[in-house]
Design a protein around this motif. Sequence first.
Motif, PDB file in Angstrom:
ATOM      1  N   PHE A  62      79.133  21.071  99.600  1.00  0.00           N
ATOM      2  CA  PHE A  62      80.222  21.766  98.728  1.00  0.00           C
ATOM      3  C   PHE A  62      79.697  23.024  98.093  1.00  0.00           C
ATOM      4  O   PHE A  62      79.579  22.939  96.872  1.00  0.00           O
ATOM      5  CB  PHE A  62      80.462  20.765  97.575  1.00  0.00           C
ATOM      6  CG  PHE A  62      81.848  20.904  97.032  1.00  0.00           C
ATOM      7  CD1 PHE A  62      82.809  20.937  97.715  1.00  0.00           C
ATOM      8  CD2 PHE A  62      82.048  21.318  95.887  1.00  0.00           C
ATOM      9  CE1 PHE A  62      84.247  21.177  97.075  1.00  0.00           C
ATOM     10  CE2 PHE A  62      83.276  21.528  94.983  1.00  0.00           C
ATOM     11  CZ  PHE A  62      84.209  21.439  95.868  1.00  0.00           C
ATOM     12  N   ARG A  67      84.084  26.168  99.261  1.00  0.00           N
ATOM     13  CA  ARG A  67      85.314  26.113  98.415  1.00  0.00           C
ATOM     14  C   ARG A  67      86.352  27.406  98.966  1.00  0.00           C
ATOM     15  O   ARG A  67      87.326  27.043  98.563  1.00  0.00           O
ATOM     16  CB  ARG A  67      84.960  26.270  96.942  1.00  0.00           C
ATOM     17  CG  ARG A  67      84.079  25.189  96.678  1.00  0.00           C
ATOM     18  CD  ARG A  67      83.840  25.432  94.939  1.00  0.00           C
ATOM     19  NE  ARG A  67      83.117  26.160  94.686  1.00  0.00           N
ATOM     20  CZ  ARG A  67      81.657  26.009  94.476  1.00  0.00           C
ATOM     21  NH1 ARG A  67      81.225  24.681  94.610  1.00  0.00           N
ATOM     22  NH2 ARG A  67      81.103  26.875  94.288  1.00  0.00           N
ATOM     23  N   THR A  68      85.698  28.511  99.390  1.00  0.00           N
ATOM     24  CA  THR A  68      86.598  29.673  99.778  1.00  0.00           C
ATOM     25  C   THR A  68      87.108  29.050 101.033  1.00  0.00           C
ATOM     26  O   THR A  68      88.569  29.399 101.398  1.00  0.00           O
ATOM     27  CB  THR A  68      85.467  30.736 100.315  1.00  0.00           C
ATOM     28  OG1 THR A  68      85.102  31.329  99.238  1.00  0.00           O
ATOM     29  CG2 THR A  68      86.549  32.136 100.557  1.00  0.00           C
TER      30      THR A  68
END
Length: 276
Positions: A62, A67-68
């Motif tokens: 993570f 996240r992108t």
Amino acid sequence: MNQSFNARRAGLLALNIVLGLVILAPFFWMVSVSLKPAAEPFAIPARLWPQDPTLDNYINAFRPEFRTYFVNSVIVSLLTVVITVSLALFAAYAFTRSQFRLLTVAMTLVIVAQMFPASAIIIPIYKLMRSADLLNTYTSLVLAYVTVTLPVAIWMLRGFMANLPLTLEEAAAIDGAGPLRTFIEIIVPLCRPGIVATSVFVLIVTWQEFLFALSFTSTKDMRTLPVGMNDFIGQYGIRYGELMASSVLISLPVIVIFFLLQRQFVAGLTAGAVKG
């Protein structure tokens, strides 16, 4: 008779349990490896469950790039669902209510379009996107996914709308409602189970799609989750723990959505499959 019925029932239950275990075995192994320390997946003898479970793989997976990728997948999937279902609703309504020969031919073309695999149409779509200067954008991915999912979505919603009685529209017309108002206020609400089933189908297909996402994106900031998982596969090795952890994280949103909407999903598929 009762003993025979109970034996058959017990046999079906045992068969369902065996099938369930076979289906869930890869997911269980994926979760198991994601919780193992770096060296434990290669330990001999192999363990079904880690001796010392750890969340380090999830923490490492993570990272900002993940996240992108997650945001990109959410944007592309939601746009595809909205556009595909909206277009499919209008198309399915036209196919079920109009009697023009041209529409019959168009419906035949929709059925034929479902027969082509994604690998057969990716080259012409890629050339179109390149000539329109749309590569490496959300637009290229959304248009490609709509192209793939729209024929099936039309077919699903058409089967559902075919069960709606014409008397509802005739009553609305007597009350002075136009075709568009009748469609929005009467047909669409009645198609809610079919819309949910179609939306879940489009979401699953789009969320896990790899080929178009790999071909149409060239920078990390535009990658989706399936393509982003390649980060864990290097030239000199594969980080299995982080790869499995990212796989679990990718699978969870779809699993949660499916369980939340499973009743509507099954109802929509059942209603569209049986014409009464």
